[in-house]
Design a protein around this motif. Structure first.
Motif, PDB file in Angstrom:
ATOM      1  N   THR A  52      17.242  33.157  77.831  1.00  0.00           N
ATOM      2  CA  THR A  52      18.334  34.030  78.278  1.00  0.00           C
ATOM      3  C   THR A  52      18.700  33.645  79.699  1.00  0.00           C
ATOM      4  O   THR A  52      17.834  33.517  80.563  1.00  0.00           O
ATOM      5  N   ILE A  53      19.990  33.436  79.938  1.00  0.00           N
ATOM      6  CA  ILE A  53      20.445  33.091  81.282  1.00  0.00           C
ATOM      7  C   ILE A  53      21.632  33.971  81.642  1.00  0.00           C
ATOM      8  O   ILE A  53      22.546  34.169  80.838  1.00  0.00           O
ATOM      9  N   ALA A  54      21.607  34.537  82.841  1.00  0.00           N
ATOM     10  CA  ALA A  54      22.689  35.413  83.278  1.00  0.00           C
ATOM     11  C   ALA A  54      24.000  34.639  83.347  1.00  0.00           C
ATOM     12  O   ALA A  54      24.043  33.510  83.831  1.00  0.00           O
ATOM     13  N   ALA A  55      25.069  35.244  82.850  1.00  0.00           N
ATOM     14  CA  ALA A  55      26.393  34.625  82.900  1.00  0.00           C
ATOM     15  C   ALA A  55      27.004  34.927  84.263  1.00  0.00           C
ATOM     16  O   ALA A  55      27.599  35.987  84.474  1.00  0.00           O
ATOM     17  N   LEU A 103      27.504  28.121  94.718  1.00  0.00           N
ATOM     18  CA  LEU A 103      26.604  27.742  93.629  1.00  0.00           C
ATOM     19  C   LEU A 103      27.401  27.550  92.352  1.00  0.00           C
ATOM     20  O   LEU A 103      28.409  28.225  92.112  1.00  0.00           O
ATOM     21  N   GLU A 104      26.937  26.630  91.524  1.00  0.00           N
ATOM     22  CA  GLU A 104      27.603  26.347  90.259  1.00  0.00           C
ATOM     23  C   GLU A 104      27.517  27.540  89.327  1.00  0.00           C
ATOM     24  O   GLU A 104      26.497  28.226  89.245  1.00  0.00           O
ATOM     25  N   ALA A 105      28.609  27.827  88.622  1.00  0.00           N
ATOM     26  CA  ALA A 105      28.597  28.913  87.648  1.00  0.00           C
ATOM     27  C   ALA A 105      27.700  28.550  86.479  1.00  0.00           C
ATOM     28  O   ALA A 105      27.552  27.379  86.126  1.00  0.00           O
ATOM     29  N   THR A 106      27.078  29.555  85.878  1.00  0.00           N
ATOM     30  CA  THR A 106      26.298  29.313  84.673  1.00  0.00           C
ATOM     31  C   THR A 106      27.226  29.383  83.464  1.00  0.00           C
ATOM     32  O   THR A 106      28.257  30.064  83.489  1.00  0.00           O
ATOM     33  N   SER A 107      26.865  28.677  82.419  1.00  0.00           N
ATOM     34  CA  SER A 107      27.717  28.565  81.242  1.00  0.00           C
ATOM     35  C   SER A 107      26.853  28.320  80.019  1.00  0.00           C
ATOM     36  O   SER A 107      25.627  28.249  80.109  1.00  0.00           O
ATOM     37  N   VAL A 108      27.507  28.161  78.872  1.00  0.00           N
ATOM     38  CA  VAL A 108      26.784  27.807  77.651  1.00  0.00           C
ATOM     39  C   VAL A 108      26.088  26.463  77.834  1.00  0.00           C
ATOM     40  O   VAL A 108      24.991  26.241  77.327  1.00  0.00           O
ATOM     41  N   SER A 109      26.708  25.565  78.587  1.00  0.00           N
ATOM     42  CA  SER A 109      26.082  24.271  78.856  1.00  0.00           C
ATOM     43  C   SER A 109      24.778  24.441  79.629  1.00  0.00           C
ATOM     44  O   SER A 109      23.818  23.701  79.413  1.00  0.00           O
ATOM     45  N   SER A 110      24.744  25.414  80.548  1.00  0.00           N
ATOM     46  CA  SER A 110      23.505  25.693  81.276  1.00  0.00           C
ATOM     47  C   SER A 110      22.402  26.096  80.309  1.00  0.00           C
ATOM     48  O   SER A 110      21.263  25.650  80.425  1.00  0.00           O
ATOM     49  N   ALA A 111      22.739  26.965  79.350  1.00  0.00           N
ATOM     50  CA  ALA A 111      21.761  27.401  78.356  1.00  0.00           C
ATOM     51  C   ALA A 111      21.317  26.241  77.477  1.00  0.00           C
ATOM     52  O   ALA A 111      20.135  26.116  77.129  1.00  0.00           O
ATOM     53  N   ALA A 112      22.258  25.372  77.118  1.00  0.00           N
ATOM     54  CA  ALA A 112      21.926  24.217  76.283  1.00  0.00           C
ATOM     55  C   ALA A 112      20.990  23.268  77.017  1.00  0.00           C
ATOM     56  O   ALA A 112      20.053  22.704  76.428  1.00  0.00           O
ATOM     57  N   LEU A 126      24.198  15.549  77.251  1.00  0.00           N
ATOM     58  CA  LEU A 126      24.541  16.185  75.972  1.00  0.00           C
ATOM     59  C   LEU A 126      25.028  17.619  76.193  1.00  0.00           C
ATOM     60  O   LEU A 126      26.009  18.055  75.584  1.00  0.00           O
ATOM     61  N   ALA A 127      24.356  18.347  77.060  1.00  0.00           N
ATOM     62  CA  ALA A 127      24.725  19.740  77.299  1.00  0.00           C
ATOM     63  C   ALA A 127      26.081  19.855  77.984  1.00  0.00           C
ATOM     64  O   ALA A 127      26.768  20.871  77.838  1.00  0.00           O
ATOM     65  N   ASP A 128      26.461  18.831  78.716  1.00  0.00           N
ATOM     66  CA  ASP A 128      27.721  18.853  79.454  1.00  0.00           C
ATOM     67  C   ASP A 128      28.924  18.577  78.563  1.00  0.00           C
ATOM     68  O   ASP A 128      30.067  18.724  79.002  1.00  0.00           O
ATOM     69  N   ASP A 129      28.686  18.198  77.299  1.00  0.00           N
ATOM     70  CA  ASP A 129      29.781  17.903  76.373  1.00  0.00           C
ATOM     71  C   ASP A 129      29.450  18.510  75.007  1.00  0.00           C
ATOM     72  O   ASP A 129      29.109  17.805  74.062  1.00  0.00           O
ATOM     73  N   LEU A 130      29.555  19.825  74.935  1.00  0.00           N
ATOM     74  CA  LEU A 130      29.182  20.535  73.709  1.00  0.00           C
ATOM     75  C   LEU A 130      30.175  20.320  72.568  1.00  0.00           C
ATOM     76  O   LEU A 130      29.894  20.706  71.432  1.00  0.00           O
ATOM     77  N   SER A 150      26.899  32.228  73.549  1.00  0.00           N
ATOM     78  CA  SER A 150      27.070  33.352  74.462  1.00  0.00           C
ATOM     79  C   SER A 150      27.027  34.666  73.689  1.00  0.00           C
ATOM     80  O   SER A 150      27.262  34.708  72.482  1.00  0.00           O
ATOM     81  N   THR A 151      26.738  35.736  74.415  1.00  0.00           N
ATOM     82  CA  THR A 151      26.729  37.066  73.825  1.00  0.00           C
ATOM     83  C   THR A 151      27.796  37.914  74.493  1.00  0.00           C
ATOM     84  O   THR A 151      28.400  37.509  75.481  1.00  0.00           O
ATOM     85  N   GLY A 152      27.990  39.102  73.973  1.00  0.00           N
ATOM     86  CA  GLY A 152      28.921  40.026  74.597  1.00  0.00           C
ATOM     87  C   GLY A 152      28.244  40.891  75.639  1.00  0.00           C
ATOM     88  O   GLY A 152      28.837  41.843  76.145  1.00  0.00           O
ATOM     89  N   ALA A 153      26.987  40.551  75.974  1.00  0.00           N
ATOM     90  CA  ALA A 153      26.210  41.368  76.898  1.00  0.00           C
ATOM     91  C   ALA A 153      26.062  40.722  78.265  1.00  0.00           C
ATOM     92  O   ALA A 153      25.159  41.075  79.029  1.00  0.00           O
TER      93      ALA A 153
END
Length: 223
Positions: A94-97, A110-119, A154-158, A191-194
């Motif tokens: 789990t990573i904060a969005a 600081l860089e924003a977190t994203s789905v790529s961060s989670a990947a 790989l994570a940078d190009d989902l 990603s989640t809606g939370a």
């Protein structure tokens, strides 16, 4: 993303004493997070365990992982029979969005977190518990560095052909994930809606039948 961490017989009394403070610190880290934690849903009835959280430069908790099943050994070939791993585990990250934000000292962004961060976190997590057969310690260090860089690419190009789409329930809601498999296991991210992004990795457990849910009481997983 700036973080300080990238995740029968009775044990002797001294060992238990050493483990207790560490377990307490891990739980405290999870409890300090201002976002919800996710794990596999109630359909999974096996053991669950907490892993160390990752923090930003100012000490804020940014991500963490909850393991399910058998805690993987670092030296994976010890659990391989007939060329296949006998380990069965899944780890949910789990990573904060977070949007782009100022650094703690106010001098940068600081860089924003994203789905790529989670990947990426999930990919590195899988690599951390992987030890290719017939590889010594020195060679594994080189291999791990190379594979970690590959995981980032790989994570940078989902949207590349290396990833497929997989829909899994999150809090009961069908949710799209990016998914890929390798000889070492599988990785997925979405990603989640939370207000959080989810990553997951595993080996020996199929990702296709998994579901995710917010953890009601993370302290219960500390035992």
């Amino acid at each position: 993303m700036e973080t300080t961490s990238r995740v029968g017989a009775q044990a002797p009394a001294t060992e238990e004493a050493d483990q207790a403070p560490s377990a307490r610190r891990t739980v405290d880290g999870f409890l300090q997070a201002p976002f919800p934690w996710y794990g596999l849903d109630e359909a999974f009835t096996g053991p669950r365990w907490l892993m160390p959280v990752g923090t930003s430069a100012d000490g804020s908790v940014e991500h963490g992982s909850i393991g399910h099943g058998e805690a993987p050994s670092v030296r994976g070939e010890s659990a391989i029979q007939g060329g296949e791993s006998t380990e069965r585990f899944a780890v949910v990250v789990t990573i904060a969005a977070n949007p782009v934000r100022r650094s703690a000292d106010g001098t940068g962004v600081l860089e924003a977190t994203s789905v790529s961060s989670a990947a990426w976190l999930a990919g590195v997590g899988l690599l951390s518990c992987t030890w290719p057969g017939q590889m010594d310690h020195v060679l594994r260090d080189d291999w791990l560095e190379q594979q970690t860089e590959t995981a980032w690419v790989l994570a940078d190009d989902l949207d590349s052909a290396d990833w497929t789409r997989l829909t899994l329930p999150v809090d009961g809601v069908p949710t799209p994930f990016h998914y890929r498999e390798s000889e070492f296991g599988w990785v997925l991210a979405g990603s989640t809606g939370a207000g959080v992004h989810l990553g997951a990795y595993g080996r020996g457990m199929s990702a296709y039948g998994l579901g995710f849910a917010a953890v009601k009481d993370v302290a219960e997983y500390a035992a």
